[in-house]
Write a protein that holds these residues in place. Structure first.
Motif, PDB file in Angstrom:
ATOM      1  N   ILE A  65     -12.099   4.490 -24.451  1.00 13.44           N
ATOM      2  CA  ILE A  65     -12.328   5.055 -25.771  1.00 13.44           C
ATOM      3  C   ILE A  65     -11.009   4.967 -26.537  1.00 13.44           C
ATOM      4  N   HIS A  66     -11.019   5.389 -27.813  1.00 15.59           N
ATOM      5  CA  HIS A  66      -9.815   5.270 -28.653  1.00 15.59           C
ATOM      6  C   HIS A  66      -8.594   5.928 -28.024  1.00 15.59           C
ATOM      7  N   LYS A  67      -8.756   7.098 -27.478  1.00 12.74           N
ATOM      8  CA  LYS A  67      -7.607   7.849 -26.971  1.00 12.74           C
ATOM      9  C   LYS A  67      -7.018   7.240 -25.695  1.00 12.74           C
ATOM     10  N   ASP A  68      -7.780   6.380 -25.035  1.00 14.40           N
ATOM     11  CA  ASP A  68      -7.286   5.734 -23.819  1.00 14.40           C
ATOM     12  C   ASP A  68      -6.325   4.587 -24.120  1.00 14.40           C
ATOM     13  N   VAL A  69      -6.289   4.121 -25.351  1.00 13.63           N
ATOM     14  CA  VAL A  69      -5.420   3.018 -25.743  1.00 13.63           C
ATOM     15  C   VAL A  69      -4.474   3.530 -26.831  1.00 13.63           C
ATOM     16  N   ARG A 111      -2.628   4.578 -32.475  1.00 12.97           N
ATOM     17  CA  ARG A 111      -1.525   4.550 -33.439  1.00 12.97           C
ATOM     18  C   ARG A 111      -1.880   3.685 -34.647  1.00 12.97           C
ATOM     19  N   TYR A 112      -2.446   2.486 -34.409  1.00 10.46           N
ATOM     20  CA  TYR A 112      -2.817   1.600 -35.512  1.00 10.46           C
ATOM     21  C   TYR A 112      -3.928   2.208 -36.373  1.00 10.46           C
ATOM     22  N   LEU A 113      -4.903   2.856 -35.742  1.00 11.37           N
ATOM     23  CA  LEU A 113      -5.973   3.500 -36.510  1.00 11.37           C
ATOM     24  C   LEU A 113      -5.412   4.612 -37.395  1.00 11.37           C
ATOM     25  N   ASN A 114      -4.455   5.363 -36.863  1.00 15.80           N
ATOM     26  CA  ASN A 114      -3.822   6.409 -37.669  1.00 15.80           C
ATOM     27  C   ASN A 114      -3.050   5.817 -38.841  1.00 15.80           C
ATOM     28  N   ILE A 115      -2.355   4.711 -38.614  1.00 13.87           N
ATOM     29  CA  ILE A 115      -1.605   4.061 -39.695  1.00 13.87           C
ATOM     30  C   ILE A 115      -2.564   3.592 -40.795  1.00 13.87           C
ATOM     31  N   LEU A 129      -9.746  -3.750 -35.248  1.00 11.06           N
ATOM     32  CA  LEU A 129      -8.836  -3.173 -34.242  1.00 11.06           C
ATOM     33  C   LEU A 129      -9.597  -2.766 -32.985  1.00 11.06           C
ATOM     34  N   GLU A 130     -10.791  -2.199 -33.149  1.00  9.53           N
ATOM     35  CA  GLU A 130     -11.594  -1.830 -31.981  1.00  9.53           C
ATOM     36  C   GLU A 130     -12.010  -3.062 -31.188  1.00  9.53           C
ATOM     37  N   LYS A 131     -12.359  -4.126 -31.890  1.00  4.72           N
ATOM     38  CA  LYS A 131     -12.744  -5.366 -31.195  1.00  4.72           C
ATOM     39  C   LYS A 131     -11.571  -5.939 -30.402  1.00  4.72           C
ATOM     40  N   LYS A 132     -10.366  -5.843 -30.966  1.00  4.86           N
ATOM     41  CA  LYS A 132      -9.200  -6.413 -30.286  1.00  4.86           C
ATOM     42  C   LYS A 132      -8.739  -5.543 -29.120  1.00  4.86           C
ATOM     43  N   TYR A 133      -8.660  -4.223 -29.320  1.00  2.47           N
ATOM     44  CA  TYR A 133      -8.047  -3.361 -28.312  1.00  2.47           C
ATOM     45  C   TYR A 133      -9.035  -2.710 -27.354  1.00  2.47           C
TER      46      TYR A 133
END
Length: 124
Positions: free
Chosen positions: A37-41, A46-50, A90-94
């Protein structure tokens, strides 16, 4: 934005968000083999927050500039759409092996529909 138009946009945003993040993940398997999930990466988080903070700052600048209403609403729509697409990319990449980006793209499509309804009611 008048009170009538606000009553169209706010419930629309709430309904689209609930459908996208509560209902769609039941039909679209959003976790991969590692159940990421998001918090695991941390890098993704960080990029989503930016991206999110950049969007908020640009919206604030748009409000401070006091542009005419149609231009400001069009800029807001563009910022929301671009931010949603950036989140999906970003989700697709990470988060490889997950389909989380499909949920985000469905949310972007729903937001486009809400803004199209708003534009139709407000300007036609």
């Amino acid at each position: 934005m008048t009170a009538t138009l606000f009553s169209i946009v706010l419930p629309g945003i709430i309904i689209v968000s609930i459908l996208a993040y509560a209902v769609l993940p039941r039909w679209i398997v959003v976790t991969g083999p590692g159940k990421l999930i998001h918090k695991d990466v941390p890098k993704l988080n960080r990029y989503l927050n930016i991206v999110a903070w950049t969007q908020l700052v640009l919206m604030f600048v748009t409000v401070v500039l006091e542009l005419p209403r149609p231009q400001m609403e069009l800029i807001f729509f563009a910022l929301i759409a671009v931010t949603g697409i950036a989140f999906a990319l970003l989700e697709k990449k990470y988060l490889p092996g997950t389909r989380r980006y499909w949920v985000t793209l469905c949310w972007v499509a729903g937001m486009c529909i809400v803004f199209a309804i708003y534009g139709w009611v407000a300007y036609f």
